[in-house]
Design a protein around this motif. Structure first.
Motif, PDB file in Angstrom:
ATOM      1  N   GLY A  15       0.820  -1.201   0.000  1.00 32.12           N
ATOM      2  CA  GLY A  15       0.000   0.000   0.000  1.00 32.12           C
ATOM      3  C   GLY A  15       0.853   1.249   0.000  1.00 32.12           C
ATOM      4  O   GLY A  15       0.390   2.325   0.369  1.00 32.12           O
ATOM      5  N   MET A  16       2.095   1.117  -0.440  1.00 36.94           N
ATOM      6  CA  MET A  16       3.058   2.209  -0.385  1.00 36.94           C
ATOM      7  C   MET A  16       3.493   2.599  -1.795  1.00 36.94           C
ATOM      8  O   MET A  16       3.735   1.737  -2.638  1.00 36.94           O
ATOM      9  N   THR A  17       3.594   3.878  -2.043  1.00 34.92           N
ATOM     10  CA  THR A  17       4.102   4.338  -3.335  1.00 34.92           C
ATOM     11  C   THR A  17       5.619   4.198  -3.365  1.00 34.92           C
ATOM     12  O   THR A  17       6.275   4.075  -2.320  1.00 34.92           O
ATOM     13  N   ARG A  18       6.203   4.223  -4.568  1.00 35.24           N
ATOM     14  CA  ARG A  18       7.654   4.145  -4.683  1.00 35.24           C
ATOM     15  C   ARG A  18       8.313   5.349  -3.996  1.00 35.24           C
ATOM     16  O   ARG A  18       9.376   5.217  -3.381  1.00 35.24           O
ATOM     17  N   ARG A  19       7.713   6.502  -4.105  1.00 36.78           N
ATOM     18  CA  ARG A  19       8.289   7.690  -3.467  1.00 36.78           C
ATOM     19  C   ARG A  19       8.376   7.493  -1.956  1.00 36.78           C
ATOM     20  O   ARG A  19       9.370   7.844  -1.316  1.00 36.78           O
ATOM     21  N   VAL A  63      21.701  -7.103  -9.551  1.00 34.63           N
ATOM     22  CA  VAL A  63      20.936  -5.936  -9.986  1.00 34.63           C
ATOM     23  C   VAL A  63      21.875  -5.032 -10.775  1.00 34.63           C
ATOM     24  O   VAL A  63      22.937  -4.636 -10.289  1.00 34.63           O
ATOM     25  N   THR A  64      21.502  -4.720 -11.986  1.00 39.40           N
ATOM     26  CA  THR A  64      22.369  -3.934 -12.866  1.00 39.40           C
ATOM     27  C   THR A  64      21.854  -2.518 -13.101  1.00 39.40           C
ATOM     28  O   THR A  64      22.475  -1.756 -13.845  1.00 39.40           O
ATOM     29  N   ALA A  65      20.737  -2.167 -12.487  1.00 35.23           N
ATOM     30  CA  ALA A  65      20.195  -0.821 -12.668  1.00 35.23           C
ATOM     31  C   ALA A  65      21.125   0.214 -12.041  1.00 35.23           C
ATOM     32  O   ALA A  65      21.930  -0.103 -11.160  1.00 35.23           O
ATOM     33  N   LYS A  66      21.014   1.447 -12.492  1.00 34.86           N
ATOM     34  CA  LYS A  66      21.829   2.529 -11.956  1.00 34.86           C
ATOM     35  C   LYS A  66      21.174   3.108 -10.710  1.00 34.86           C
ATOM     36  O   LYS A  66      19.959   3.101 -10.556  1.00 34.86           O
ATOM     37  N   GLY A  67      22.014   3.605  -9.811  1.00 33.78           N
ATOM     38  CA  GLY A  67      21.513   4.265  -8.618  1.00 33.78           C
ATOM     39  C   GLY A  67      21.257   5.736  -8.866  1.00 33.78           C
ATOM     40  O   GLY A  67      21.173   6.189 -10.013  1.00 33.78           O
ATOM     41  N   TYR A  68      21.180   6.497  -7.800  1.00 32.61           N
ATOM     42  CA  TYR A  68      20.927   7.928  -7.913  1.00 32.61           C
ATOM     43  C   TYR A  68      22.116   8.681  -8.498  1.00 32.61           C
ATOM     44  O   TYR A  68      21.981   9.768  -9.033  1.00 32.61           O
ATOM     45  N   PRO A  83      14.049  -1.132 -10.752  1.00 32.58           N
ATOM     46  CA  PRO A  83      12.885  -2.009 -10.598  1.00 32.58           C
ATOM     47  C   PRO A  83      12.935  -2.773  -9.281  1.00 32.58           C
ATOM     48  O   PRO A  83      14.011  -3.121  -8.789  1.00 32.58           O
ATOM     49  N   LEU A  84      11.780  -3.007  -8.712  1.00 30.43           N
ATOM     50  CA  LEU A  84      11.683  -3.863  -7.525  1.00 30.43           C
ATOM     51  C   LEU A  84      11.830  -5.314  -7.966  1.00 30.43           C
ATOM     52  O   LEU A  84      11.373  -5.703  -9.039  1.00 30.43           O
ATOM     53  N   TRP A 123      14.879  -2.213  -0.396  1.00 32.02           N
ATOM     54  CA  TRP A 123      16.249  -2.369   0.102  1.00 32.02           C
ATOM     55  C   TRP A 123      17.027  -3.397  -0.715  1.00 32.02           C
ATOM     56  O   TRP A 123      18.135  -3.133  -1.171  1.00 32.02           O
ATOM     57  N   VAL A 124      16.458  -4.593  -0.884  1.00 29.80           N
ATOM     58  CA  VAL A 124      17.193  -5.657  -1.574  1.00 29.80           C
ATOM     59  C   VAL A 124      17.218  -5.445  -3.092  1.00 29.80           C
ATOM     60  O   VAL A 124      17.940  -6.157  -3.800  1.00 29.80           O
ATOM     61  N   SER A 125      16.459  -4.482  -3.589  1.00 34.02           N
ATOM     62  CA  SER A 125      16.448  -4.188  -5.028  1.00 34.02           C
ATOM     63  C   SER A 125      17.378  -3.044  -5.397  1.00 34.02           C
ATOM     64  O   SER A 125      17.647  -2.822  -6.580  1.00 34.02           O
ATOM     65  N   ALA A 126      17.856  -2.301  -4.397  1.00 37.52           N
ATOM     66  CA  ALA A 126      18.705  -1.139  -4.665  1.00 37.52           C
ATOM     67  C   ALA A 126      20.083  -1.585  -5.154  1.00 37.52           C
ATOM     68  O   ALA A 126      20.659  -2.538  -4.629  1.00 37.52           O
ATOM     69  N   PRO A 127      20.638  -0.893  -6.149  1.00 37.37           N
ATOM     70  CA  PRO A 127      21.890  -1.334  -6.791  1.00 37.37           C
ATOM     71  C   PRO A 127      23.149  -0.839  -6.101  1.00 37.37           C
ATOM     72  O   PRO A 127      24.078  -0.364  -6.744  1.00 37.37           O
ATOM     73  N   TYR A 128      23.194  -0.931  -4.785  1.00 36.81           N
ATOM     74  CA  TYR A 128      24.365  -0.499  -4.037  1.00 36.81           C
ATOM     75  C   TYR A 128      24.988  -1.689  -3.326  1.00 36.81           C
ATOM     76  O   TYR A 128      24.318  -2.678  -3.032  1.00 36.81           O
TER      77      TYR A 128
END
Length: 250
Positions: A15-19, A63-68, A83-84, A123-128
């Motif tokens: 029930g939470m938005t990505r933001r 995970v190969t996506a770019k971070g901030y 992506p999650l 957390w587990v989807s973040a590319p860090y």
């Protein structure tokens, strides 16, 4: 989650938005260096027997996506920077386990009610590096729990009766030097999962209220300064560090 003995099928729906989940991710990252149970892990870290008990062989895709990046736009951040990655089944298992760690009590909501599973997914989807290290730990732990459920009761964990779930939880939730060898590896992994769940929960407004944290509260009038007790503690710390001569200088 409120399904007696898990007789009814349960599926966690965020029930939470990505933001919102990204905001809680930032708060959790800020406090992740001080884990709730870090001391317990250090006590037995050197005694873990890696080959004791079963351990899943999980093909975890990086995970190969770019971070901030180094200069993120925090005023108007992107809605979905990466992506999650948790599947619906994994997210539901996270929700069930999280509610064992922080169950609903009277007016206090459970972990899943304040969307902790969504934060774990973020957390587990973040590319860090730190998050990706936890990704490996958490995904192995989730797989182990379902494997153990199949071995003991021939069902996945979320389908088990409450007493059956508790039998597994009791074997892995209290990680110390007395933990049997076959549960040491999952015990350490579950300890990290527990840290993340508790960290995420107490980042929420409901969690802050639960521990009585007030945050920044304006003071009427002049600042009264630290209490005598706080000043005595500070003096002791400064003395231990050999910094007393530099204290309280303008």
């Amino acid at each position: 989650m409120d399904t007696p003995d898990n007789l009814n099928p349960y599926r966690y729906v965020s029930g939470m938005t990505r933001r919102e989940s990204l905001k809680w991710l930032g708060l959790l990252a800020a406090g992740s260096a001080l884990t709730v149970t870090a001391g317990c892990s250090k006590v037995v870290e050197e005694t873990i027997t890696p080959n004791a008990g079963h351990w899943p062989d999980v093909d975890i895709k990086p995970v190969t996506a770019k971070g901030y990046g180094t200069d993120p736009n925090m005023v108007i951040p992107p809605e979905s920077p990466w992506p999650l990655t948790l599947t619906e089944a994994q997210l539901t298992l996270v929700a069930v386990l999280a509610d064992w760690i922080v169950p609903k009590e009277e007016s206090h909501p459970s972990a899943s009610e304040v969307q902790v599973p969504s934060v774990i997914d973020e957390w587990v989807s973040a590319p860090y590096h730190g998050q990706q290290k936890d990704r490996v730990t958490i995904l192995h732990a989730l797989t182990w729990i379902d494997d153990e459920s199949q071995l003991r009761f021939q069902q996945q964990f979320v389908a088990l009766a409450t007493a059956q779930q508790q039998a597994i939880i009791d074997d892995i939730a209290y990680f110390d030097k007395h933990t049997p060898e076959q549960f040491q590896r999952i015990g350490k992994a579950f300890l990290r999962f527990k840290d993340l769940v508790l960290g995420a929960y107490f980042c929420t407004p409901e969690g802050c209220k639960d521990i009585g944290y007030l945050g920044n509260v304006p003071i009427a009038g002049d600042y009264p300064g630290p209490t005598a007790e706080a000043k005595a503690h500070l003096d002791g710390v400064l003395a231990e560090l050999g910094l007393s001569q530099y204290a309280y200088r303008d």
